[in-house]
Design a protein around this motif. Structure first.
Motif, PDB file in Angstrom:
ATOM      1  N   TYR A 163     -46.399 -55.299 -36.251  1.00  0.00           N
ATOM      2  CA  TYR A 163     -46.696 -55.080 -37.674  1.00  0.00           C
ATOM      3  C   TYR A 163     -48.179 -55.234 -37.991  1.00  0.00           C
ATOM      4  O   TYR A 163     -48.758 -54.438 -38.729  1.00  0.00           O
ATOM      5  N   ASP A 164     -48.820 -56.258 -37.429  1.00  0.00           N
ATOM      6  CA  ASP A 164     -50.207 -56.544 -37.776  1.00  0.00           C
ATOM      7  C   ASP A 164     -51.149 -55.409 -37.365  1.00  0.00           C
ATOM      8  O   ASP A 164     -52.024 -55.006 -38.137  1.00  0.00           O
ATOM      9  N   LYS A 165     -50.989 -54.906 -36.153  1.00  0.00           N
ATOM     10  CA  LYS A 165     -51.840 -53.796 -35.706  1.00  0.00           C
ATOM     11  C   LYS A 165     -51.523 -52.518 -36.480  1.00  0.00           C
ATOM     12  O   LYS A 165     -52.439 -51.750 -36.825  1.00  0.00           O
ATOM     13  N   ALA A 166     -50.241 -52.292 -36.753  1.00  0.00           N
ATOM     14  CA  ALA A 166     -49.859 -51.106 -37.528  1.00  0.00           C
ATOM     15  C   ALA A 166     -50.472 -51.150 -38.920  1.00  0.00           C
ATOM     16  O   ALA A 166     -50.962 -50.142 -39.441  1.00  0.00           O
ATOM     17  N   ALA A 167     -50.457 -52.349 -39.541  1.00  0.00           N
ATOM     18  CA  ALA A 167     -51.055 -52.507 -40.869  1.00  0.00           C
ATOM     19  C   ALA A 167     -52.552 -52.246 -40.826  1.00  0.00           C
ATOM     20  O   ALA A 167     -53.120 -51.647 -41.748  1.00  0.00           O
ATOM     21  N   LYS A 168     -53.193 -52.686 -39.764  1.00  0.00           N
ATOM     22  CA  LYS A 168     -54.640 -52.462 -39.636  1.00  0.00           C
ATOM     23  C   LYS A 168     -54.950 -50.973 -39.510  1.00  0.00           C
ATOM     24  O   LYS A 168     -55.928 -50.476 -40.082  1.00  0.00           O
ATOM     25  N   ILE A 169     -54.115 -50.250 -38.783  1.00  0.00           N
ATOM     26  CA  ILE A 169     -54.291 -48.795 -38.663  1.00  0.00           C
ATOM     27  C   ILE A 169     -54.218 -48.142 -40.039  1.00  0.00           C
ATOM     28  O   ILE A 169     -55.054 -47.303 -40.391  1.00  0.00           O
ATOM     29  N   ALA A 170     -53.207 -48.528 -40.822  1.00  0.00           N
ATOM     30  CA  ALA A 170     -53.038 -47.948 -42.157  1.00  0.00           C
ATOM     31  C   ALA A 170     -54.232 -48.265 -43.049  1.00  0.00           C
ATOM     32  O   ALA A 170     -54.714 -47.400 -43.793  1.00  0.00           O
ATOM     33  N   LYS A 171     -54.725 -49.494 -42.982  1.00  0.00           N
ATOM     34  CA  LYS A 171     -55.864 -49.881 -43.819  1.00  0.00           C
ATOM     35  C   LYS A 171     -57.124 -49.122 -43.430  1.00  0.00           C
ATOM     36  O   LYS A 171     -57.884 -48.675 -44.291  1.00  0.00           O
ATOM     37  N   ILE A 172     -57.363 -48.975 -42.143  1.00  0.00           N
ATOM     38  CA  ILE A 172     -58.539 -48.226 -41.681  1.00  0.00           C
ATOM     39  C   ILE A 172     -58.440 -46.762 -42.107  1.00  0.00           C
ATOM     40  O   ILE A 172     -59.417 -46.159 -42.591  1.00  0.00           O
ATOM     41  N   ALA A 173     -57.251 -46.186 -41.926  1.00  0.00           N
ATOM     42  CA  ALA A 173     -57.061 -44.782 -42.302  1.00  0.00           C
ATOM     43  C   ALA A 173     -57.309 -44.583 -43.790  1.00  0.00           C
ATOM     44  O   ALA A 173     -57.953 -43.606 -44.206  1.00  0.00           O
ATOM     45  N   HIS A 174     -56.811 -45.514 -44.594  1.00  0.00           N
ATOM     46  CA  HIS A 174     -56.987 -45.402 -46.046  1.00  0.00           C
ATOM     47  C   HIS A 174     -58.438 -45.599 -46.459  1.00  0.00           C
ATOM     48  O   HIS A 174     -58.981 -44.814 -47.247  1.00  0.00           O
ATOM     49  N   SER A 175     -59.075 -46.625 -45.922  1.00  0.00           N
ATOM     50  CA  SER A 175     -60.452 -46.937 -46.338  1.00  0.00           C
ATOM     51  C   SER A 175     -61.450 -45.876 -45.895  1.00  0.00           C
ATOM     52  O   SER A 175     -62.424 -45.595 -46.597  1.00  0.00           O
ATOM     53  N   LYS A 176     -61.216 -45.254 -44.742  1.00  0.00           N
ATOM     54  CA  LYS A 176     -62.148 -44.250 -44.223  1.00  0.00           C
ATOM     55  C   LYS A 176     -61.746 -42.817 -44.581  1.00  0.00           C
ATOM     56  O   LYS A 176     -62.479 -41.870 -44.285  1.00  0.00           O
ATOM     57  N   GLY A 177     -60.562 -42.677 -45.199  1.00  0.00           N
ATOM     58  CA  GLY A 177     -60.119 -41.338 -45.568  1.00  0.00           C
ATOM     59  C   GLY A 177     -59.819 -40.462 -44.374  1.00  0.00           C
ATOM     60  O   GLY A 177     -60.081 -39.256 -44.387  1.00  0.00           O
ATOM     61  N   ILE A 178     -59.262 -41.071 -43.316  1.00  0.00           N
ATOM     62  CA  ILE A 178     -58.936 -40.321 -42.103  1.00  0.00           C
ATOM     63  C   ILE A 178     -57.432 -40.398 -41.856  1.00  0.00           C
ATOM     64  O   ILE A 178     -56.702 -41.093 -42.562  1.00  0.00           O
ATOM     65  N   THR A 179     -56.964 -39.705 -40.833  1.00  0.00           N
ATOM     66  CA  THR A 179     -55.543 -39.710 -40.535  1.00  0.00           C
ATOM     67  C   THR A 179     -55.164 -40.981 -39.777  1.00  0.00           C
ATOM     68  O   THR A 179     -56.015 -41.672 -39.206  1.00  0.00           O
ATOM     69  N   LEU A 180     -53.864 -41.264 -39.752  1.00  0.00           N
ATOM     70  CA  LEU A 180     -53.383 -42.403 -38.984  1.00  0.00           C
ATOM     71  C   LEU A 180     -53.719 -42.252 -37.507  1.00  0.00           C
ATOM     72  O   LEU A 180     -54.095 -43.223 -36.836  1.00  0.00           O
ATOM     73  N   LYS A 181     -53.590 -41.044 -37.016  1.00  0.00           N
ATOM     74  CA  LYS A 181     -53.871 -40.796 -35.598  1.00  0.00           C
ATOM     75  C   LYS A 181     -55.332 -41.069 -35.275  1.00  0.00           C
ATOM     76  O   LYS A 181     -55.649 -41.699 -34.258  1.00  0.00           O
ATOM     77  N   GLU A 182     -56.211 -40.628 -36.143  1.00  0.00           N
ATOM     78  CA  GLU A 182     -57.638 -40.879 -35.920  1.00  0.00           C
ATOM     79  C   GLU A 182     -57.943 -42.372 -35.942  1.00  0.00           C
ATOM     80  O   GLU A 182     -58.725 -42.875 -35.122  1.00  0.00           O
ATOM     81  N   ALA A 183     -57.315 -43.088 -36.868  1.00  0.00           N
ATOM     82  CA  ALA A 183     -57.549 -44.526 -36.956  1.00  0.00           C
ATOM     83  C   ALA A 183     -57.004 -45.246 -35.728  1.00  0.00           C
ATOM     84  O   ALA A 183     -57.654 -46.146 -35.183  1.00  0.00           O
ATOM     85  N   ALA A 184     -55.812 -44.852 -35.285  1.00  0.00           N
ATOM     86  CA  ALA A 184     -55.162 -45.535 -34.165  1.00  0.00           C
ATOM     87  C   ALA A 184     -55.819 -45.224 -32.828  1.00  0.00           C
ATOM     88  O   ALA A 184     -55.980 -46.112 -31.979  1.00  0.00           O
ATOM     89  N   VAL A 185     -56.226 -43.966 -32.652  1.00  0.00           N
ATOM     90  CA  VAL A 185     -56.740 -43.512 -31.354  1.00  0.00           C
ATOM     91  C   VAL A 185     -58.260 -43.629 -31.272  1.00  0.00           C
ATOM     92  O   VAL A 185     -58.808 -44.251 -30.350  1.00  0.00           O
ATOM     93  N   ASP A 186     -58.954 -43.047 -32.247  1.00  0.00           N
ATOM     94  CA  ASP A 186     -60.409 -42.946 -32.164  1.00  0.00           C
ATOM     95  C   ASP A 186     -61.136 -44.211 -32.609  1.00  0.00           C
ATOM     96  O   ASP A 186     -62.112 -44.628 -31.979  1.00  0.00           O
ATOM     97  N   VAL A 187     -60.672 -44.820 -33.720  1.00  0.00           N
ATOM     98  CA  VAL A 187     -61.386 -45.974 -34.272  1.00  0.00           C
ATOM     99  C   VAL A 187     -60.973 -47.281 -33.600  1.00  0.00           C
ATOM    100  O   VAL A 187     -61.813 -48.066 -33.157  1.00  0.00           O
TER     101      VAL A 187
END
Length: 448
Positions: free
Chosen positions: A402-426
Motif C-alpha cells: 500500500y505505501d509504495k502504491a500510494a507514493k506512485i499515485a501521489k507522484i503521478a498526481h503532483s507531476k501530472g504524469i501517468t501512473l506508469k511513468e511514476a512507477a517505472v521512470d520516476v
C-alpha cells in the motif's frame, strides 16, 4: 539613557538573562524528554504524526483526531460498530490464508481482533462520528489497532508496520477498484427490483380488511359471518385476495399498515433520488462536467442562454422523491396520533399514501420513456478518464504494498504524469512489463 548607565544595566541584566535563558532551555529539554516518553512517531502516506505511547492506534487515527475535534466523548463511534468491524477483520484474515496471507500474520490479526471483540481495547477507538462520510478513518483506526497489537504480540516494534501492515495485511481483500458502466447500472436495476419487492411484501397486511368490525372492532350491529362474506364479495369485485382482518380492534385503532406501505414507497423514492442524481452528474457537460453519459435533449434548458440543455427528467424525479419523503413524514406523524380506538388524521394518511404511489408510478414511466430509453455512453470520454485515473494503482497493492502504491499515485498526481511513468521512470519500483501485467483494468472487474 547615558552610556555609563546603559553599561551599568547591561552588566546587571545580562547575567540574569543568561540565567533565565538557561533555565528555559533546561525546562524545554526536560519537556521534550517528557514528551518523547509520552509519544511515539508513526507515519502514514502524508507524513509523520505523534501518537500516544500507550495507544495502539497509528498516524491516520491521530490525524483524524486533529482534524475532527467534534462533539467530545459523547459523539465517538459506537463501540458496537468497532466490534463488528473487528469480526470482519478476523473473518478476512482467516479466509486470506487461502489467498497467500502468511498464517502467522493471520493468527496475529485474529488474536488482536479477538481482544477488540472482547472489549479489551476499547480506549483505542476515540474517533468522532463526524469524520469522513465513508468512515474510512474509523476503518483505519481498527486496522492500525489490530496491526500494532498483533506486532506487539509477535515481538515487533509498534508503529513499524512489520510484520503486520494495517493496509497490506489487516485490510487485505478490502480495496477500492474501478467498475464498468454496466456494473454501475446493474446496481440501479437491483435497487428498483428490491424496491418493488418491498412494496409487494406490504400487500399481505394491506389486504386485511376491517369491514365488519363496525366502530371499534366489536362488530356491533352486524351478524355473524358478515365480515367474511363482505370481504369475499370485495375480493370477487376487485380480483384481489382480500381477507378479513383477524383482529378488528387493531385494524380500526391504528394505521400501521399504511405506514408500512408508505415506508416502502419512501425507500423507492430514496432509490429514485440516488439514480437520478447519478445520471445528472455523469451526464453533466458537455465540456466542463463528467460527460460520461449523454442524456436525451428533450427541450431547451433556458429562456436566456441559447443552446443550454438541462437534465430535466432527473430534476423532475428528484423533486418528486423529495415530495414523497415529505408525504411519508406527514403520514407517519398522522398515523402516530391515533388515540385509543380513533385516529382523526385519516384523510391526510390516505391522501398522502395515494399521492406518493401515483407520483412514483408516473415519474418512473416518464423517466424511463424520456431519459433512460435515449441514454448513450460517451465512450471517448470514458476511455480518457480510464487512462488518466489514479485509482488503477490499487492493482499494485498485492505486489508492492500500500505505501509504495500510494507514493506512485501521489507522484503521478503532483507531476501530472501517468501512473506508469511514476512507477517505472520516476520511482523505479517496477519494470514496464510488470506494470502492464499487473495494471490491467479488465482484470479489476471482479474476483480473480
Amino acid at each position: 539613557m547615558s552610556t555609563k548607565l546603559r553599561k551599568y544595566f547591561s552588566i546587571f541584566i545580562r547575567p540574569q538573562i543568561s540565567l533565565h535563558t538557561s533555565y528555559i532551555m533546561e525546562k524545554n529539554e526536560k519537556k521534550q524528554d517528557y514528551e518523547s516518553q509520552k509519544y511515539r512517531i508513526e507515519k502514514d502516506t502524508m507524513g509523520e504524526m505523534k501518537v500516544p505511547f500507550d495507544k495502539y492506534y497509528g498516524a491516520q487515527t491521530a490525524r483524524s483526531l486533529q482534524n475532527f475535534p467534534i462533539g467530545g466523548t459523547s459523539e465517538i463511534m459506537p463501540i458496537k460498530v468497532i466490534r463488528a468491524m473487528a469480526i470482519l477483520k478476523k473473518a478476512a484474515a482467516i479466509v486470506n490464508i487461502d489467498y497467500g496471507l502468511d498464517p502467522k500474520i493471520s493468527k496475529g490479526i485474529q488474536n488482536a481482533a479477538d481482544e477488540i471483540i472482547q472489549g479489551k481495547l476499547d480506549t483505542n477507538f476515540p474517533l468522532t462520528i463526524w469524520q469522513t462520510g465513508s468512515g474510512t478513518q474509523t476503518n483505519m483506526n481498527v486496522n492500525e489497532v489490530i496491526s500494532n497489537r498483533a506486532i506487539e504480540m509477535l515481538g515487533g516494534k509498534m508503529g513499524s508496520k512489520t510484520p503486520v501492515h494495517p493496509n497490506d495485511h489487516v485490510n487485505k481483500s478490502q480495496d477500492a477498484v474501478p467498475l464498468t458502466i454496466g456494473q454501475e447500472f446493474s446496481a440501479y436495476e437491483a435497487q428498483i427490483s428490491f424496491g418493488i419487492e418491498r412494496i409487494k411484501n406490504t400487500l399481505p397486511h394491506l389486504y386485511l380488511l376491517a369491514a365488519g368490525g363496525t366502530a371499534v372492532g366489536t362488530g356491533l350491529n352486524t351478524k355473524i359471518g358478515f365480515a367474511e362474506k363482505v370481504t369475499k364479495e370485495i375480493s370477487n369485485i376487485t380480483g384481489l385476495p382480500f381477507k378479513t382482518a383477524p383482529n378488528k380492534f387493531e385494524a380500526l385503532a391504528c394505521n400501521d399498515t399504511v405506514v408500512e406501505v408508505s415506508g416502502a414507497l419512501n425507500v423507492l423514492a430514496c432509490s429514485f433520488m440516488k439514480i437520478a442524481n447519478d445520471l445528472r452528474f455523469l451526464g453533466s457537460g458537455p465540456r466542463c462536467g463528467f460527460a460520461e453519459l449523454i442524456l436525451p435533449e428533450n427541450e431547451p434548458g433556458s429562456s436566456i442562454m441559447p443552446g443550454k440543455v438541462n437534465p430535466t427528467q432527473c430534476e423532475s424525479m428528484t423533486m418528486i422523491a423529495c415530495q414523497i419523503m415529505g408525504n411519508h413524514i406527514a403520514l407517519t406523524v398522522g398515523a402516530s396520533n391515533g388515540h385509543f380506538e380513533l385516529n382523526v388524521f385519516k384523510p391526510l394518511i390516505i391522501s398522502n399514501a395515494l399521492r406518493s404511489s401515483r407520483l412514483l408510478s408516473d415519474s418512473a414511466f416518464t423517466f424511463t420513456t424520456h431519459c433512460l430509453t435515449g441514454l448513450k455512453v460517451n465512450k471517448e470520454r470514458v476511455e480518457k478518464y480510464l487512462k488518466e485515473s489514479l485509482m488503477l494503482v490499487t492493482a499494485l497493492n498485492p505486489h508492492i504494498g500500500y505505501d509504495k502504491a500510494a507514493k506512485i499515485a501521489k507522484i503521478a498526481h503532483s507531476k501530472g504524469i501517468t501512473l506508469k511513468e511514476a512507477a517505472v521512470d520516476v520511482l523505479s519500483y517496477l519494470t514496464p512489463q510488470q506494470y502492464d501485467t499487473w495494471v490491467d483494468p479488465k482484470k479489476m472487474l471482479g474476483p480473480s
